[in-house]
Write a protein that holds these residues in place. Sequence first.
Motif, short mmCIF file in Angstrom:
data_model
loop_
_atom_site.label_atom_id
_atom_site.label_comp_id
_atom_site.label_asym_id
_atom_site.label_seq_id
_atom_site.Cartn_x
_atom_site.Cartn_y
_atom_site.Cartn_z
N VAL A 156 0.85 -1.19 0.00
CA VAL A 156 0.00 0.00 0.00
C VAL A 156 0.89 1.24 0.00
CG1 VAL A 156 -1.72 1.28 1.32
CG2 VAL A 156 -1.85 -1.21 1.20
N LEU A 157 0.52 2.22 -0.81
CA LEU A 157 1.27 3.47 -0.88
C LEU A 157 0.65 4.51 0.03
CD1 LEU A 157 1.81 3.68 -4.73
CD2 LEU A 157 3.53 3.16 -3.00
N VAL A 158 1.50 5.23 0.76
CA VAL A 158 1.05 6.30 1.64
C VAL A 158 1.72 7.58 1.17
CG1 VAL A 158 0.95 7.12 4.00
CG2 VAL A 158 0.80 4.69 3.54
N LYS A 159 0.92 8.63 1.04
CA LYS A 159 1.42 9.91 0.53
C LYS A 159 1.89 10.80 1.67
CE LYS A 159 -0.08 13.94 -2.05
NZ LYS A 159 -1.21 14.55 -2.75
N TYR A 160 3.05 11.42 1.48
CA TYR A 160 3.61 12.39 2.42
C TYR A 160 4.05 13.62 1.65
CZ TYR A 160 3.99 8.38 5.59
OH TYR A 160 3.72 7.29 6.35
N THR A 161 3.92 14.76 2.28
CA THR A 161 4.40 16.00 1.66
C THR A 161 5.62 16.54 2.40
OG1 THR A 161 2.81 17.27 2.96
CG2 THR A 161 2.15 16.64 0.72
N THR A 162 6.11 15.80 3.37
CA THR A 162 7.32 16.19 4.07
C THR A 162 8.43 15.17 3.79
OG1 THR A 162 6.63 14.98 6.06
CG2 THR A 162 6.04 17.31 5.94
N ASP A 163 9.64 15.54 4.07
CA ASP A 163 10.80 14.67 3.90
C ASP A 163 10.90 14.14 2.47
OD1 ASP A 163 13.09 13.32 4.70
OD2 ASP A 163 11.99 11.51 5.21
#
Length: 166
Positions: A156-163
């Motif tokens: 499963v892919l999880v979206k992040y906008t940091t790091d």
Amino acid sequence: MVELLIVVALMAILVTSALPSIVQVLQYYERLKVERITKQLLQEARNTAFSLRHRIIVCGSRHGDQCNAADWHHGMLMFHDVNLDNRFTPDVDVILRFEPLNLKYGAWQWRGGVSAPNFVRFEHTSGMPHSSFGSFHYCDFEQKHLFRLSMRNTGVLVKYTTDVRC
């Protein structure tokens, strides 16, 4: 004639003032396109690996005929790794899908772990991405729409906008 020149000059001013915002909209939609295509392709790869009991590999590809770690921003190739050697072998492995990206406003990269640094592999035994952990990074050239999709051990892919590493 003077009126026509005035209208043309006003239109030119309007177009040049609207151009930066049009580019920002195009950058935003390119980011959405990359995210959507990647999620769909990896979900399909996971489902195919699980349901057909085939090892499925997704890699970066310029034209859909070979894998190259530097070509993720051109497109993504999904294939059945028939000989289980973790690389695309013409006349042996079966191409299942090629998704061209052809990015204009940013770069797309896979940053994988030690055992799968250049590709994502879904195992034929379980459909899970064993030892294919890592994350995709999208970096637009103006550094405004950065994000990463991190792959969990279930695929499963999880979206992040940091790091986000660009």
